[in-house]
Design a protein around this motif. Structure first.
Motif, PDB file in Angstrom:
ATOM      1  N   UNK A  83       0.810  -1.206   0.000  1.00 58.76           N
ATOM      2  CA  UNK A  83       0.000   0.000   0.000  1.00 58.76           C
ATOM      3  C   UNK A  83       0.845   1.259   0.000  1.00 58.76           C
ATOM      4  N   UNK A  84       0.190   2.413   0.174  1.00 60.22           N
ATOM      5  CA  UNK A  84       0.932   3.679   0.265  1.00 60.22           C
ATOM      6  C   UNK A  84       1.708   3.742   1.574  1.00 60.22           C
ATOM      7  N   UNK A  85       1.228   3.027   2.583  1.00 59.76           N
ATOM      8  CA  UNK A  85       1.980   2.850   3.831  1.00 59.76           C
ATOM      9  C   UNK A  85       2.635   1.476   3.766  1.00 59.76           C
ATOM     10  N   UNK A  86       3.941   1.433   3.982  1.00 62.18           N
ATOM     11  CA  UNK A  86       4.666   0.175   3.771  1.00 62.18           C
ATOM     12  C   UNK A  86       5.857   0.079   4.710  1.00 62.18           C
ATOM     13  N   UNK A  87       6.079  -1.131   5.211  1.00 65.35           N
ATOM     14  CA  UNK A  87       7.252  -1.441   6.014  1.00 65.35           C
ATOM     15  C   UNK A  87       7.884  -2.699   5.426  1.00 65.35           C
ATOM     16  N   UNK A  88       9.005  -2.576   4.727  1.00 66.39           N
ATOM     17  CA  UNK A  88       9.624  -3.751   4.107  1.00 66.39           C
ATOM     18  C   UNK A  88       9.906  -4.886   5.083  1.00 66.39           C
ATOM     19  N   UNK A  89      10.133  -4.550   6.354  1.00 62.53           N
ATOM     20  CA  UNK A  89      10.426  -5.603   7.334  1.00 62.53           C
ATOM     21  C   UNK A  89       9.183  -6.436   7.658  1.00 62.53           C
ATOM     22  N   UNK A  90       8.019  -5.895   7.318  1.00 69.46           N
ATOM     23  CA  UNK A  90       6.784  -6.652   7.507  1.00 69.46           C
ATOM     24  C   UNK A  90       6.226  -7.193   6.213  1.00 69.46           C
ATOM     25  N   UNK A  91       7.083  -7.303   5.198  1.00 70.21           N
ATOM     26  CA  UNK A  91       6.604  -7.680   3.864  1.00 70.21           C
ATOM     27  C   UNK A  91       5.931  -9.045   3.827  1.00 70.21           C
ATOM     28  N   UNK A  92       6.338  -9.945   4.717  1.00 71.44           N
ATOM     29  CA  UNK A  92       5.740 -11.286   4.712  1.00 71.44           C
ATOM     30  C   UNK A  92       4.243 -11.233   4.995  1.00 71.44           C
ATOM     31  N   UNK A  93       3.776 -10.126   5.571  1.00 69.96           N
ATOM     32  CA  UNK A  93       2.350  -9.987   5.865  1.00 69.96           C
ATOM     33  C   UNK A  93       1.604  -9.298   4.725  1.00 69.96           C
ATOM     34  N   UNK A  94       2.306  -9.006   3.625  1.00 73.10           N
ATOM     35  CA  UNK A  94       1.723  -8.218   2.525  1.00 73.10           C
ATOM     36  C   UNK A  94       1.268  -9.095   1.362  1.00 73.10           C
ATOM     37  N   UNK A  95       0.765 -10.294   1.648  1.00 75.38           N
ATOM     38  CA  UNK A  95       0.325 -11.203   0.598  1.00 75.38           C
ATOM     39  C   UNK A  95      -1.108 -11.666   0.886  1.00 75.38           C
ATOM     40  N   UNK A  96      -1.952 -11.578  -0.112  1.00 73.41           N
ATOM     41  CA  UNK A  96      -3.361 -11.935   0.038  1.00 73.41           C
ATOM     42  C   UNK A  96      -3.600 -13.309  -0.569  1.00 73.41           C
ATOM     43  N   UNK A  97      -4.141 -14.267   0.184  1.00 72.53           N
ATOM     44  CA  UNK A  97      -4.465 -15.578  -0.387  1.00 72.53           C
ATOM     45  C   UNK A  97      -5.432 -15.428  -1.556  1.00 72.53           C
ATOM     46  N   UNK A  98      -5.060 -15.974  -2.698  1.00 75.92           N
ATOM     47  CA  UNK A  98      -5.831 -15.774  -3.919  1.00 75.92           C
ATOM     48  C   UNK A  98      -5.823 -17.020  -4.787  1.00 75.92           C
ATOM     49  N   UNK A  99      -6.886 -17.203  -5.549  1.00 76.19           N
ATOM     50  CA  UNK A  99      -6.899 -18.178  -6.641  1.00 76.19           C
ATOM     51  C   UNK A  99      -6.653 -17.354  -7.897  1.00 76.19           C
ATOM     52  N   UNK A 100      -5.412 -17.235  -8.279  1.00 72.00           N
ATOM     53  CA  UNK A 100      -4.972 -16.229  -9.236  1.00 72.00           C
ATOM     54  C   UNK A 100      -5.663 -16.317 -10.595  1.00 72.00           C
ATOM     55  N   UNK A 101      -5.802 -17.508 -11.215  1.00 68.31           N
ATOM     56  CA  UNK A 101      -6.422 -17.547 -12.546  1.00 68.31           C
ATOM     57  C   UNK A 101      -7.907 -17.180 -12.545  1.00 68.31           C
ATOM     58  N   UNK A 102      -8.544 -17.165 -11.371  1.00 71.28           N
ATOM     59  CA  UNK A 102      -9.932 -16.733 -11.267  1.00 71.28           C
ATOM     60  C   UNK A 102     -10.031 -15.289 -10.791  1.00 71.28           C
ATOM     61  N   UNK A 103      -9.074 -14.864 -10.017  1.00 71.10           N
ATOM     62  CA  UNK A 103      -9.059 -13.481  -9.543  1.00 71.10           C
ATOM     63  C   UNK A 103      -8.853 -12.510 -10.712  1.00 71.10           C
ATOM     64  N   UNK A 104      -7.989 -12.892 -11.651  1.00 67.90           N
ATOM     65  CA  UNK A 104      -7.682 -12.055 -12.809  1.00 67.90           C
ATOM     66  C   UNK A 104      -7.987 -12.800 -14.100  1.00 67.90           C
ATOM     67  N   UNK A 105      -8.112 -12.019 -15.177  1.00 65.12           N
ATOM     68  CA  UNK A 105      -8.173 -12.600 -16.518  1.00 65.12           C
ATOM     69  C   UNK A 105      -6.783 -12.638 -17.143  1.00 65.12           C
ATOM     70  N   UNK A 106      -5.917 -11.752 -16.703  1.00 69.84           N
ATOM     71  CA  UNK A 106      -4.528 -11.709 -17.179  1.00 69.84           C
ATOM     72  C   UNK A 106      -3.658 -11.178 -16.044  1.00 69.84           C
ATOM     73  N   UNK A 107      -2.375 -11.517 -16.087  1.00 67.11           N
ATOM     74  CA  UNK A 107      -1.450 -11.083 -15.033  1.00 67.11           C
ATOM     75  C   UNK A 107      -0.117 -10.691 -15.649  1.00 67.11           C
ATOM     76  N   UNK A 108       0.351  -9.467 -15.313  1.00 67.20           N
ATOM     77  CA  UNK A 108       1.665  -8.995 -15.726  1.00 67.20           C
ATOM     78  C   UNK A 108       2.645  -9.222 -14.574  1.00 67.20           C
TER      79      UNK A 108
END
Length: 453
Positions: A415-440
């Motif tokens: 986000x706009x507020x970020x702490x690299x030392x807490x990066x492990x908490x910055x991932x959202x569980x997702x089913x990627x091919x259904x969440x998006x139609x394409x991914x860059x």
């Protein structure tokens, strides 16, 4: 069965921290009974389309051509590559497929000056940079950057060749900067319709001593102060139901007036619910405002109009296929699919394995260039980093979306507020091919080129 794959924790970092505990081992074991990595059924490298030239976007542009909305995300709000490639895609959709507008995760009132510039409307500034350097609401770097200047100047040049009613617009769709919107409404009415001005001013007096401070207002309401929801609704309905009273306003100016009243109305609800409610209520309030703004723009541009949306992945990647579903949170991607149909919407995610980003250490803190560390295991970023290509995209198909080819994976969200030392908490569980139609995907990204005053 697909929804059964979703994790029961909103924060992937939390899953990561618990992964060695017995409960999570059992949960992951349960997942593995029903799914495997989506690349197990087909070689993921065969799907990769390298980003070594604009022509490599041809397949994506073809896929987007007949859509009513193309929504493009970002895994952070401060990454150069996301802006650069969304710009490239937007230009082609506009020039080749006749898309009508771009709506971004920014403030409506302040960014309308950019819309006025790219359309060369009355009162337009001399340049995009002049407008963006005047932005003063944190985080300014999201729009006051060289990447947005380049897009805006291209839009101006493109629009200059078109009749006024065919020009492509650029709009903020967010619920913030509400006091600026309120000032715009009153100033415009004072110049054009004294009767309307007196009525609207009397309604807005409800905010009393809390003018200019929405958090103060929200806490006062919680403590028993009068709620201004009826007053803000009255203003919206008054402007909406009396179009003939504003006949001297062009359609663009009338839309500007009406939309600013809607910002004031929905911001009142957003801040009030942020204080009074727990969980998803205030989040969804903001989501519905942004989604409503996009729909209003589709209506403004008329039948068969087509729009482009820029926002964070958490807004455009269908929430129904993330852990957001389990907490009741919705987003624009999900609502757009539900409203327009899956076949009329294209959702495109953008992400990186590691790199640099512009962000703040806390809300309102000075911006700084921060380091995004390598992605955690069990994330889509970690998986895609195994591919040799430096940057590429994929378009998901029916094979990817078969039940046996799906897996819950973390998806980076900075986000706009970020702490690299807490990066492990910055991932959202997702089913990627259904969440998006394409991914860059980019192995390594760089920070935005922020404008300097």
């Amino acid at each position: 069965m697909t929804y059964g794959l979703l994790a029961k924790h909103i924060n992937y970092g939390y899953i990561y921290l618990l992964i060695n505990q017995l409960l999570m081992k059992c949960f992951l074991g349960f997942l593995l009974l029903f799914c495997s990595m989506f690349s197990s059924a087909q070689n993921i490298e065969q799907k990769v389309i390298p980003l070594d030239g604009d022509a490599n976007l041809d397949r994506l542009i073809l896929a987007a051509a007949d859509k009513g909305l193309v929504l493009m995300g970002e895994a952070s709000h401060g990454t150069h590559e996301y802006y650069l490639w969304r710009d490239k895609i937007s230009r082609r959709l506009i020039a080749e497929q006749n898309f009508n507008f771009i709506a971004v995760e920014g403030d409506f009132a302040s960014l309308y000056h950019l819309n006025r510039y790219v359309k060369n409307l009355d009162g337009a500034a001399n340049s995009a940079q002049e407008i963006l350097l005047k932005l003063n609401r944190w985080p300014t770097w999201m729009w006051a950057n060289e990447e947005v200047v380049a897009l805006a100047e291209w839009l101006r040049s493109y629009n200059d060749k078109l009749p006024q009613d065919k020009k492509v617009g650029f709009y903020g769709m967010d619920v913030y900067d509400e006091w600026n919107s309120k000032k715009v409404v009153l100033d415009l009415l004072k110049r054009t319709n004294k009767t309307a001005y007196r009525y609207v001013k009397s309604q807005y007096k409800c905010f009393g001593s809390h003018q200019g401070d929405s958090w103060s207002y929200a806490h006062a309401v919680r403590a028993g102060k009068e709620v201004c929801a009826t007053a803000t609704k009255n203003v919206v309905e008054y402007i909406r139901n009396n179009r003939s009273s504003f006949s001297e306003l062009s359609d663009d100016s009338y839309f500007y007036l009406l939309q600013n009243t809607i910002v004031v109305q929905n911001a009142e609800e957003f801040y009030r619910e942020s204080v009074a409610s727990e969980g998803y209520v205030s989040w969804n309030s903001r989501v519905h405002h942004m989604h409503g703004t996009v729909n209003d723009l589709l209506n403004l541009y008329g039948e068969n109009s087509k729009g482009i949306v820029w926002a964070h992945n958490t807004h455009i990647g269908d929430a129904d296929y993330t852990s957001m579903r389990n907490t009741g949170e919705k987003n624009i991607g999900q609502l757009s699919r539900e409203g327009l149909g899956n076949d009329n919407v294209l959702l495109i995610g953008f992400t990186t394995y590691e790199g640099k980003v512009m962000a703040g250490s806390s809300w309102g803190a000075p911006m700084q260039e921060m380091t995004i560390p390598p992605a955690v295991p069990n994330s889509i970023e970690y998986e895609l980093n195994q591919i040799e290509q430096e940057c590429f995209y994929m378009i998901f198909d029916k094979e990817d979306r078969k039940e046996e080819n799906l897996k819950v994976m973390g998806n980076r969200a900075v986000g706009v507020v970020y702490n690299p030392f807490g990066d492990k908490r910055q991932f959202i569980p997702s089913i990627v091919p259904l969440r998006y139609d394409a991914l860059f995907f980019f192995k390594k990204t760089t920070a935005l080129r922020v404008l300097k005053k």
